[in-house]
Write a protein that holds these residues in place. Structure first.
Motif, PDB file in Angstrom:
ATOM      1  N   GLY A 113      -6.596  -3.289  11.593  1.00 44.81           N
ATOM      2  CA  GLY A 113      -6.069  -2.938  10.281  1.00 44.81           C
ATOM      3  C   GLY A 113      -7.091  -2.219   9.422  1.00 44.81           C
ATOM      4  O   GLY A 113      -6.786  -1.203   8.783  1.00 44.81           O
ATOM      5  N   ARG A 114      -8.304  -2.715   9.420  1.00 44.74           N
ATOM      6  CA  ARG A 114      -9.368  -2.060   8.644  1.00 44.74           C
ATOM      7  C   ARG A 114      -9.630  -0.647   9.161  1.00 44.74           C
ATOM      8  O   ARG A 114      -9.853   0.275   8.374  1.00 44.74           O
ATOM      9  CB  ARG A 114     -10.637  -2.891   8.691  1.00 44.74           C
ATOM     10  CG  ARG A 114     -10.529  -4.161   7.883  1.00 44.74           C
ATOM     11  CD  ARG A 114     -11.784  -4.983   7.972  1.00 44.74           C
ATOM     12  NE  ARG A 114     -11.640  -6.210   7.194  1.00 44.74           N
ATOM     13  CZ  ARG A 114     -12.349  -7.301   7.410  1.00 44.74           C
ATOM     14  NH1 ARG A 114     -13.269  -7.326   8.357  1.00 44.74           N
ATOM     15  NH2 ARG A 114     -12.157  -8.367   6.670  1.00 44.74           N
ATOM     16  N   THR A 115      -9.608  -0.495  10.485  1.00 48.97           N
ATOM     17  CA  THR A 115      -9.802   0.828  11.081  1.00 48.97           C
ATOM     18  C   THR A 115      -8.674   1.763  10.674  1.00 48.97           C
ATOM     19  O   THR A 115      -8.914   2.921  10.319  1.00 48.97           O
ATOM     20  CB  THR A 115      -9.876   0.726  12.620  1.00 48.97           C
ATOM     21  OG1 THR A 115     -10.953  -0.138  12.969  1.00 48.97           O
ATOM     22  CG2 THR A 115     -10.057   2.090  13.258  1.00 48.97           C
ATOM     23  N   MET A 116      -7.449   1.271  10.684  1.00 47.82           N
ATOM     24  CA  MET A 116      -6.301   2.092  10.304  1.00 47.82           C
ATOM     25  C   MET A 116      -6.426   2.555   8.855  1.00 47.82           C
ATOM     26  O   MET A 116      -6.167   3.725   8.554  1.00 47.82           O
ATOM     27  CB  MET A 116      -4.996   1.320  10.528  1.00 47.82           C
ATOM     28  CG  MET A 116      -4.668   1.111  11.996  1.00 47.82           C
ATOM     29  SD  MET A 116      -3.255   0.017  12.253  1.00 47.82           S
ATOM     30  CE  MET A 116      -1.934   1.067  11.696  1.00 47.82           C
ATOM     31  N   VAL A 117      -6.818   1.657   7.967  1.00 48.61           N
ATOM     32  CA  VAL A 117      -6.983   2.022   6.554  1.00 48.61           C
ATOM     33  C   VAL A 117      -8.082   3.073   6.406  1.00 48.61           C
ATOM     34  O   VAL A 117      -7.924   4.050   5.670  1.00 48.61           O
ATOM     35  CB  VAL A 117      -7.271   0.772   5.688  1.00 48.61           C
ATOM     36  CG1 VAL A 117      -7.716   1.165   4.290  1.00 48.61           C
ATOM     37  CG2 VAL A 117      -6.038  -0.115   5.627  1.00 48.61           C
ATOM     38  N   SER A 118      -9.173   2.901   7.141  1.00 48.30           N
ATOM     39  CA  SER A 118     -10.286   3.849   7.018  1.00 48.30           C
ATOM     40  C   SER A 118      -9.938   5.233   7.557  1.00 48.30           C
ATOM     41  O   SER A 118     -10.594   6.209   7.216  1.00 48.30           O
ATOM     42  CB  SER A 118     -11.536   3.315   7.724  1.00 48.30           C
ATOM     43  OG  SER A 118     -11.387   3.353   9.119  1.00 48.30           O
ATOM     44  N   THR A 119      -8.889   5.311   8.387  1.00 46.37           N
ATOM     45  CA  THR A 119      -8.472   6.616   8.923  1.00 46.37           C
ATOM     46  C   THR A 119      -7.257   7.190   8.209  1.00 46.37           C
ATOM     47  O   THR A 119      -6.636   8.130   8.693  1.00 46.37           O
ATOM     48  CB  THR A 119      -8.192   6.532  10.439  1.00 46.37           C
ATOM     49  OG1 THR A 119      -7.150   5.576  10.676  1.00 46.37           O
ATOM     50  CG2 THR A 119      -9.445   6.148  11.207  1.00 46.37           C
ATOM     51  N   GLY A 120      -6.895   6.605   7.052  1.00 49.25           N
ATOM     52  CA  GLY A 120      -5.851   7.201   6.231  1.00 49.25           C
ATOM     53  C   GLY A 120      -4.497   6.537   6.240  1.00 49.25           C
ATOM     54  O   GLY A 120      -3.571   7.020   5.596  1.00 49.25           O
ATOM     55  N   ASN A 121      -4.339   5.432   6.968  1.00 47.75           N
ATOM     56  CA  ASN A 121      -3.065   4.713   6.930  1.00 47.75           C
ATOM     57  C   ASN A 121      -2.955   3.928   5.635  1.00 47.75           C
ATOM     58  O   ASN A 121      -3.960   3.439   5.108  1.00 47.75           O
ATOM     59  CB  ASN A 121      -2.969   3.744   8.115  1.00 47.75           C
ATOM     60  CG  ASN A 121      -2.715   4.447   9.417  1.00 47.75           C
ATOM     61  OD1 ASN A 121      -1.573   4.628   9.808  1.00 47.75           O
ATOM     62  ND2 ASN A 121      -3.770   4.863  10.096  1.00 47.75           N
ATOM     63  N   THR A 122      -1.749   3.789   5.121  1.00 52.29           N
ATOM     64  CA  THR A 122      -1.486   2.982   3.935  1.00 52.29           C
ATOM     65  C   THR A 122      -0.391   1.985   4.262  1.00 52.29           C
ATOM     66  O   THR A 122       0.269   2.079   5.301  1.00 52.29           O
ATOM     67  CB  THR A 122      -1.045   3.861   2.743  1.00 52.29           C
ATOM     68  OG1 THR A 122       0.147   4.563   3.101  1.00 52.29           O
ATOM     69  CG2 THR A 122      -2.141   4.843   2.348  1.00 52.29           C
ATOM     70  N   GLU A 123      -0.193   1.026   3.368  1.00 47.13           N
ATOM     71  CA  GLU A 123       0.838  -0.006   3.535  1.00 47.13           C
ATOM     72  C   GLU A 123       0.802  -0.612   4.937  1.00 47.13           C
ATOM     73  O   GLU A 123       1.818  -0.756   5.601  1.00 47.13           O
ATOM     74  CB  GLU A 123       2.220   0.554   3.230  1.00 47.13           C
ATOM     75  CG  GLU A 123       2.374   1.000   1.792  1.00 47.13           C
ATOM     76  CD  GLU A 123       3.779   1.466   1.474  1.00 47.13           C
ATOM     77  OE1 GLU A 123       4.734   0.760   1.856  1.00 47.13           O
ATOM     78  OE2 GLU A 123       3.909   2.529   0.862  1.00 47.13           O
ATOM     79  N   VAL A 124      -0.392  -0.995   5.373  1.00 45.93           N
ATOM     80  CA  VAL A 124      -0.596  -1.548   6.711  1.00 45.93           C
ATOM     81  C   VAL A 124      -0.268  -3.035   6.709  1.00 45.93           C
ATOM     82  O   VAL A 124      -0.725  -3.783   5.849  1.00 45.93           O
ATOM     83  CB  VAL A 124      -2.056  -1.347   7.176  1.00 45.93           C
ATOM     84  CG1 VAL A 124      -2.270  -1.946   8.555  1.00 45.93           C
ATOM     85  CG2 VAL A 124      -2.426   0.128   7.153  1.00 45.93           C
TER      86      VAL A 124
END
Length: 104
Positions: free
Chosen positions: A31-42
Motif C-alpha cells: 500500500g505504501r509503495t502504491m501511494v508513493s507511485t501515484g495511487n490514491t484511495e488505496v
C-alpha cells in the motif's frame, strides 16, 4: 501452466480510474509503495489464504460489503466517498459499491 494465487486484494485509483488490485506479500508495504507511485484511495486487505483471482474477487466483495477495515488504507480512503471516483472494473466490486450506496 501454474495457477496464479494472491494473498492481498484491494482497490485503488490511478490515472483517474479505480481498479481492483491483486498482490502477494505484505499489504502495508504494498500500500505504501502504491501511494508513493501515484495511487490514491488505496484499500488493501490480507486474504485468509492464497487465492485465485476469482476467489480473491469474491472475498473482496464480501469484505467490501461488510465495510471491513482494510489492512492498509491510504489517508484519502473513505467508504463514504468511494462512489465519487469512477467505479472498479470488477462486477463484484460494482455490486458492493451499489450495496453501500443503497444502505447509507
Amino acid at each position: 501452466m501454474a495457477i496464479s494465487t494472491y494473498t492481498v486484494v484491494g482497490t485503488s485509483v490511478r490515472g483517474g480510474k479505480r481498479k481492483l488490485r491483486f498482490s502477494n506479500g505484505d499489504a502495508i508495504v504494498r500500500g505504501r509503495t502504491m501511494v508513493s507511485t501515484g495511487n490514491t484511495e488505496v484499500a488493501l486487505f490480507d486474504l485468509p489464504a492464497a487465492m485465485t483471482k476469482r476467489a480473491a474477487e469474491s472475498a473482496f466483495d464480501e469484505l467490501f460489503r461488510k465495510r471491513t477495515t482494510p489492512t492498509y488504507a491510504s489517508p484519502d480512503f473513505d467508504y463514504d466517498t468511494i462512489g465519487e471516483t469512477p467505479r472498479p472494473e470488477s462486477a463484484l466490486v460494482d455490486r458492493a459499491l451499489q450495496f453501500i450506496e443503497a444502505n447509507k
